[in-house]
Every structure is written in C-alpha cells, then in structure tokens.
Design an enzyme around this catalytic site. Structure first.
Site, PDB file in Angstrom:
ATOM      1  N   GLU A  60      25.109  44.763  33.381  1.00  0.00           N
ATOM      2  CA  GLU A  60      26.175  45.310  32.540  1.00  0.00           C
ATOM      3  C   GLU A  60      26.237  44.662  31.164  1.00  0.00           C
ATOM      4  O   GLU A  60      26.431  45.346  30.155  1.00  0.00           O
ATOM      5  CB  GLU A  60      27.540  45.189  33.240  1.00  0.00           C
ATOM      6  N   HIS A 129      36.815  45.042  43.310  1.00  0.00           N
ATOM      7  CA  HIS A 129      36.497  46.424  42.928  1.00  0.00           C
ATOM      8  C   HIS A 129      37.742  47.243  42.609  1.00  0.00           C
ATOM      9  O   HIS A 129      37.686  48.457  42.576  1.00  0.00           O
ATOM     10  CB  HIS A 129      35.730  47.118  44.064  1.00  0.00           C
TER      11      HIS A 129
END
Ligand code: TPP
Ligand code: MG
Lengths: 330, 359
Positions: A60, A129
């Site tokens: 990322e 998450h």
C-alpha cells in the site's frame, strides 16, 4: 427508473469516467484479473485492459505513493484500498504526499487522485479491518472526504471525485455494496449523466421535530429510526445525509436545526473527535438560540471493533439507540 | 575557491558522454558546483545570524552528484529527492533568489515561504521536491516513472535517497514496483556514510554494499565514486539510457561525503566522526576541487577564469541574501491559499460547501 446496487453504481461511474478521460485509470490489489475483492470493478479489466485497470502487489505505501507521483504528472489514478483500514500502512503517502504537496510547493503541484474502498465495521472481521477513518482524514486540510450512503449518491459522487483536482478520499461500505436503489439511466437525465457535487448534503427524509445528521450506513440507521419515531411516538425527524464530509454543507445542517430546534449527530466513528463532534461544535456556535435541547451524539461504542457477531451488532448505532436518545430530548 | 585543489585525476574524461562536452558546457558544470557551494555557505552564514527557522541540511561536499545527474536530464527526465535538496534545485536551474528567500520564509520564496529548506519544488523544471520524510519520496519517484510510461513519453525518473533511507519499507516497495512494472527509473543512493549520527555499519545489514540489495529484486546495480563528476555522469548516463530505452530500473550507490553536520543544528557533529576524517575528505576528495583541477589541466579554465566563476557565485549568493532580506514575509491571509486547487481556482467545486473550519 432502474434499480442498481451500490457496487454496480460505482462500476458504472468508473466505466463512464474511463471512457471520458484516457488519463483515468484504476489500480489496486485484485482490482483487475480477480474482478475486485468485493466485485466493485468486475468486468472492467476485461473491457479496458491492462493499462487502464491494473493489479498491484500488496504494497500500500508503495502503490499509493506511486499513484500520487503519477498524479503529479497528470495521470488521474483511482486507487483501491481493499479495506480503507489499510490506510495505516500508506499513511505517510496519503497525508504527507497527497495531502501536503500542493501546500508545501506554494501551489505549484496538485494531486488529482481518488483513494477509495470500503471503510466500515460491522462485518465481524475484528478491529484491524473495521476502521472508519473519515474523521481522521477530515482532520487534514488539503484532503477531501466523501461517504455515500446510496447507489445514486455513490455513482454521482464518484464521478465528481474523479473529476476533482484535489485528492479525494472516497469511503464505501461492504454492507452497502449489495443494497439496491433507484438510479436513473443517463438517457433519463437532463445533462446526460449523473454527477453530484462534493459539499452538498441531501435531506433523505423531511421532518419538523428533530434533525438527525448522519453519513454512510448511519443514514439507513437514521431512516429506520425516523420511521419508528413517527409511527410509535408521533415525532417527525428530518434525516440529513452529509454525503461529503470535507467540504461540508453546513447551511443544510443549520437550516434543518433552525426548523427542528433539536439535533442528534449519528455516525459510526468512535466518539472522540468524530464527525458528530465537529458538527456539534459548529451548531452550538451558529444555532445557539435555535436549540431547545443539548446536541447529542450517537457513535460507535468507544472500544476497538468487537469480533463476536452479536456483540459487534450493538457496537454501532442502531435504530433503537437513536430512538432512545431522541426520546431524551423530544 | 576555498576548497583545496587535489591533483587526483578524474577517471572518466574519455567516456563519450564526457568527451563530447563543449568548453562552455564544462565551464557551466564548474559554475553549477560553485553556485551550490557558495549558496549554501552563505545561507549558513545567515542561518547563524538568526535569519531562518528550522532545519538547514547542507549538501556541501556532495555537489558533484546533483550536478552530474542533472546535467544528463533531457526534456522528459524528472528528479525527486529528500530534504537535502538545495543542490538539486540549483542544478535544475531554480532561481537562487527564490531559493534563498524560501529559507528566509519570505513570500518571494520558491514555495512562497510555505515549504522551507526541505521542501523546494520546480515542476516546470521537472524537479518534484524536496521531501521531509525519509524515503517517502521514493514511491513518488516511482510514480513519476509510472506516469512517463503511462503517457507514452520517452524519459526517465531519478529518485535520490540517503544511505539511511535504504532501510525504509517504502524504498523496498518502490524497488519491487519499479522492477515488477518495468518502470524507467534510476534510484540513486547518495551514500555519505552517515544517517544523522549513525554510520552505515550501524544502520544497515548488507553483504558488500547497499546497492547490492537490488539483486533481491532482479534489478541491475552499480557503485560510483561521487567525488568525480565525470564518473557520476558516465555511470548515470548508462543507467538513464537503459531506463529510457528498455524501461529497466536500476539502483546506483554513489559514495560521497557531507562536510557539515547532519543539519546546522547537529550537536554531535564531531562525536560520531572525527574532525580529522572530515578534513581528510575535504583535502583529498573534494568534488569541486577535483573538477577544478581537471579543468585547469585540460585547459578549459585558467586560474583567473576559475576565480571569476567562483567570485560570481559568491556575488550572486550574497545578492540573493539581500533579495531575501528585503522581501516581505507572507501575509496571514495567505495561510489559506494553496490548500485546495479548486478553491484557489474559484471553481464551482471550490465554492461548494465549507472547506475550512476556523471558527
Ligand atoms: C521517517 C523519518 N524518520 C526520521 C527522520 C529524521 N531524520 C531526518 S534525516 C535523517 C537521517 C537520514 O540519513 P540519510 O538517509 O543517510 O540521508 P542524509 O541525511 O545523509 O542525506 C533522520 C533520522 C525523518 N525525517 N523521517
Ligand atoms: Mg547519509
């Protein structure tokens, strides 16, 4: 009018923008050949090919930074974070590079990038998450932040976000991807397409006794709460969907509060420094004389996201909690 | 020139890229070296006089790296570096007045006083900063290369970083992406031996050198000696050609040395290394002195011409300091400029909704 799911609406927005501007391209983990972890980009790689729809490694910081660098040269990448929760590993690239390069260069460089993906809890995937970073992102001048609740808004806001010349952080919701809504076909629209400007809130239900300001999935929660309030308590609640967090449509909020004299801010952020906190601060300053009750906030309960399904369900605002809080002040 | 002249011969005068240099171009390279050094020496003087805030990371001792690399740039080549960015800025041709005024925090500065020493930018000269987060610029550089390839332009990016920056994840991610996507980029480690007060040996695990890490990504690599401008040009030229023509990235490690502390505010500058070590480098490895000696030997310059170039650099830098002194500070209202493009351009989007949240 067609019914379209939230994910189909996003996909249409991408498809139309890919066709409109050759500089627009999609990238992210699994967005191309796998069709997207949540199938948002399904079929687009087949249609547009490797150059326009590109898979990246799980990297990322690297690929978000790469997209930011490419945007400085005029490419308009729409970057998927498989979960917005993974912003933490790309934070430096998002904030310091996408968010600050224009300012530190005295306006010489800009960064027309969209970073998108689901940003929600409530799916039993544990704390790592389940982040909802809109209040964190909105902290940073230079950033724009959009959180659509419906398929119609998702499509129109995504098209505006891609055309915007500043970095737009676009937060979707895995629990909404499958929800269907009315979305007009382009042929039914006067301008031939659906583009919703950033910074314009939408009144999703009109009311006269209480304002519920919300965004994202909390809009659905508030609509249900408003229904209960009306049917069981004779209270008429107005539901104001912010849609865009930064820029923010303060006029629509203030006008609603001036009409109803009561406000509850409902969102799925943690309470400390939530979007509701910001709105409460603005409303007490600008609508002090209009208020007949203290401004309340309903947020996600203040602990990391709980895994256990029945417990996590009550961690986020529910219609019942919103109704209970409303009865405290109505 | 204050730098001592060493008689050390340059090694790559015969490389085609150097042999083809005109007399004028060679003088210009020397001028660039002098301008960077004098600019920084004079900025240090004004820093010590309290004219600037914050950090001032000086590039003195490393000049041949920026000058050599930038001298190879064509129309579609782009560079990006970290906070030790003055040398690259002047080498690409940024205005010395604007660079100095930025240090003074003036509105005439290259970033209108908003960036400071670590954040110089000149996109019109393909210079993309000037970045304060160690290695944070390396994914951006990868993106510049990506953008070139996406737009179908024949060119390359050069992303500079320090020997301390090689241990950041973002750099490794960049190496992987560049190799994986076959991007036209040259990563250039300016190895000055230290990351702040930490020597290379105390910061990195490596077999023989830092550039060898490229092997893990199937990427070519090479070490170069940064005291020799011609060696920098010869080595970087090959890497750039490979990037431009074959879309193959490369990792270069250029050895160099900084004479000053990490920044001016380096309290320990003689604790992690000795005064003797610094003096030996200045005496035996000074890139400006080495190139000057070469130009004297090959007849490009005589002593008088060399002195004139250096004097002109001093005059220019002093004039820049005067310009900076006389320039105005930014107005408080400018705080809200340059945050959003749409707001600055007064577009419909920029005028819809509230963008700033001051009470
Ligand atoms: C992420 C991050 N960590 C730490 C710092 C503080 N810092 C600035 S420069 C530096 C040393 C970097 O050394 P090197 O990469 O060798 O570059 P050099 O200063 O030698 O040019 C440190 C620790 C920073 N700016 N950014
Ligand atoms: Mg170093």
């Amino acid at each position: 009018m067609r019914r379209l799911s939230y994910r189909q609406a996003l996909r249409e927005a991408f498809d139309e923008e890919l066709a409109r501007d050759p500089m627009v391209m999609l990238m992210g983990e699994e967005v191309a050949q796998y069709n997207g972890a949540y199938k948002v980009t399904e079929g687009l790689w087949t249609k547009w090919g490797d150059k326009r729809v590109m898979d990246t490694p799980i990297s990322e910081a690297g690929f978000i930074g790469m997209g930011v660098g490419a945007s400085m040269l005029g490419v308009r990448p729409v970057m998927e974070l498989m979960f917005w929760s993974f912003y933490t590993v790309a934070w430096d690239q998002i904030i310091n590079n996408a968010g600050m390069v224009r300012y530190m260069s005295g306006g010489l460089i800009n960064c027309p990038i969209v970073i998108r993906g689901p940003a929600n809890s409530g799916t039993n995937v544990g704390a790592t998450h389940s982040h909802t970073p809109e209040s964190v992102i909105a902290q940073f001048p230079g950033m724009k932040c959009v959180v659509p609740a419906t398929a119609y808004d998702a499509k129109g806001l995504m098209k505006a976000a891609i055309r915007d010349n500043d970095p737009v952080m676009f937060m979707e919701n895995t629990l909404l991807y499958g929800e269907e809504w009315d979305v007009p076909d382009n042929s039914e629209l006067p301008g031939g397409e659906l583009v919703i400007p950033l910074g314009v809130a939408d009144i999703k239900r009109e009311g006269s006794d209480l304002t519920l300001v919300c965004h994202g999935r909390a809009v659905l929660t508030c609509l249900k709460a408003a229904e209960i309030l009306q049917n069981e308590h004779g209270i008429s609640a107005e539901v104001v969907d912010l849609r865009s967090i930064r820029p923010l449509d303060e006029e629509t909020i203030f006008n609603s509060v001036r009409k109803t004299h009561r406000l509850i801010c409902v969102d799925e952020n943690k309470p400390f420094g939530s979007i509701g906190s910001q709105i409460a601060a603005m409303v007490q300053q600008h609508c002090f004389d209009d208020l007949d009750a203290p401004v309340l906030r309903v947020n996600s309960l203040d602990a990391p996201a709980f895994y256990s399904p029945p417990i996590e369900k009550i961690q986020n605002p529910t219609p019942e909690v919103v109704v209970a809080r409303a009865l405290e002040i109505c | 020139m204050s730098a001592p002249i060493t008689s050390k011969p340059v090694k790559h005068a015969d490389a085609a890229i150097n042999k083809s240099l005109s007399v004028e171009k060679k003088r210009a390279l020397y001028r660039d070296l002098c301008r960077i050094r004098r600019f920084e020496q004079i900025s240090l003087k004004y820093y010590n006089a309290g004219k600037m805030g914050g950090f001032l990371h000086l590039y003195i001792g490393q000049e041949a790296v920026a000058v050599g690399c930038v001298s190879l740039m064509g129309e579609n080549d782009h560079i990006i570096t970290a906070y030790r960015d003055h040398g690259h800025a002047l080498a690409v041709g940024m205005d010395m007045n604007a660079c100095m005024a930025e240090l003074f925090g003036k509105r005439t500065g290259c970033s209108k006083g908003k960036g400071g020493s670590m954040h110089y930018f000149a996109p019109d000269k393909n210079y993309w900063g000037g970045h304060g987060i160690v290695a944070g610029q390396t994914p951006l550089g990868t993106g510049l290369a990506f953008g070139l390839k996406y737009k179908g332009l024949k060119g390359a990016a050069m992303a500079f970083l320090g020997d301390g920056a090689v241990n950041q994840g973002s750099f490794h991610e960049s190496l992987n992406l560049a190799a994986l996507f076959e991007l036209p980029i040259v990563f250039i480690i300016e190895n000055n031996g230290y990351s702040m007060g930490t020597s290379q040996k105390r910061s990195s695990a490596y077999p023989s050198c830092l550039a060898e890490r490229a092997v893990g990504y199937g990427m070519a690599w090479k070490q170069l000696n940064g005291e020799d401008l011609y060696e920098v040009r010869a080595g970087v030229h090959d890497a750039l050609e490979r990037a431009r023509n074959e879309h193959k990235p490369m990792l270069l490690e250029i050895s160099t040395y900084r004479y000053q502390g990490h920044s001016v505010a380096d309290a320990n500058k003689f604790k992690y290394r000795t005064k003797e070590e610094v003096e030996r480098y200045e005496r035996e490895h000074d890139p400006v002195g080495i190139f000057k000696a070469h130009l004297l030997r090959d007849g490009t310059l005589d002593e008088a011409a060399a002195t004139a170039i250096d004097q002109a650099a001093i005059t220019e830098a002093e004039a820049a300091a005067q310009f900076a002194t006389q320039s105005a500070f930014p107005e408080p209202a400018e705080i809200f400029d340059d945050v959003y493009w749409e707001v600055d351009q007064k577009t419909e989007s920029g005028q819809t909704g509230r963008h700033f949240f001051n009470d």
